[in-house]
Design an enzyme around this catalytic site. Structure first.
Site: not given
Ligand code: GRF
Length: 220
Positions: A107, A109, A136, A144-145
């Site tokens: 993921n 984040h 990250s 979660l995360d």
């Molecule tokens: C990004 O900031 C990502 O880190 C977070 O959600 C946002 C998604 O942006 N999990 P996108 O849909 O990839 O433009």
């Protein structure tokens, strides 16, 4: 070639960045499908325009979260991915499903984990008076995360920053961080062993830091 399935709920800029890196042959991956829980997600249009399977499953069509997650990941499994990438996928995933994909799901984040899991990370970094903020990439676990962090990218928080300016400055680095992390996994540099990440055959003591050239450093 590593077969990859991407899950996204919204805009899809991280997905687009992976696609660009794949298309310019920088990344030894094949993105097989984009799955979403939102029928209006712009990420779906990006996939369709690239000729990639774009699949929507609606949570309301399922009895509960676990049933939805089982169905979504069963659909993902049909593409035999070696890696599932959560790129702006905004749902918490059922723990049993997460555990089935342990070590094979990451993921991105927008915070320097373990700081600020969950939502509103940019607001929280500014409110805390942090001098540094970042993003990250981590292996997904049931917390979660909270899974082991592979790599991070950092930016300074500036005096006049609002959440949207901070988010906008971070986003291009997120794209490079995600591409570099997927690249390291695809090339077999990074793997999850038990609760620890191994990098270049050695236990990783701390997250890797994205370099100015967009790469991740070799481990000592
Ligand atoms: C990004 O900031 C990502 O880190 C977070 O959600 C946002 C998604 O942006 N999990 P996108 O849909 O990839 O433009």
């Amino acid at each position: 070639m590593l077969d990859v399935v991407v899950l996204a709920s919204g805009r899809g800029s991280n997905f687009a960045a992976l696609l660009d890196a794949q298309q310019s042959a920088e990344l030894p991956i094949r993105i097989r499908a984009l799955l979403s829980d939102k029928s209006a997600a712009p990420a779906l249009d990006i996939a369709r325009a690239a000729g990639i399977d774009a699949i929507v499953l609606a949570p309301r069509d399922f009895a509960d979260r676990a049933a939805f997650d089982r169905a979504l990941f069963a659909r993902a499994a049909q593409f035999h991915p070696g890696l599932i990438v959560l790129a702006g996928y905004m749902r918490v995933i059922d723990a049993a499903v997460v555990n089935e994909w342990r070590g094979r799901m990451i993921n991105i984040h927008p915070s320097l984990l373990p700081k600020y899991p969950g939502l509103h990370t940019h607001e929280r970094a500014i409110a805390a008076g942090d001098a540094t903020h970042g993003a990250s990439v981590h292996f997904v676990t049931a917390q979660l995360d909270g899974g082991p962090v592979i790599a991070q990218a950092q930016i300074p928080v500036l005096g006049g920053d609002a959440p949207d300016t901070l988010a906008a400055r971070l986003l291009p680095l997120e794209h490079r961080l995600l591409a570099a992390s997927v690249d390291a996994i695809a090339r077999g540099r990074i793997a999850l062993r038990g609760n620890r990440i191994e990098c270049d055959g050695k236990p990783l003591a701390a997250p890797l830091h994205l370099q100015a050239d967009g790469s991740l450093p070799a481990v000592g």
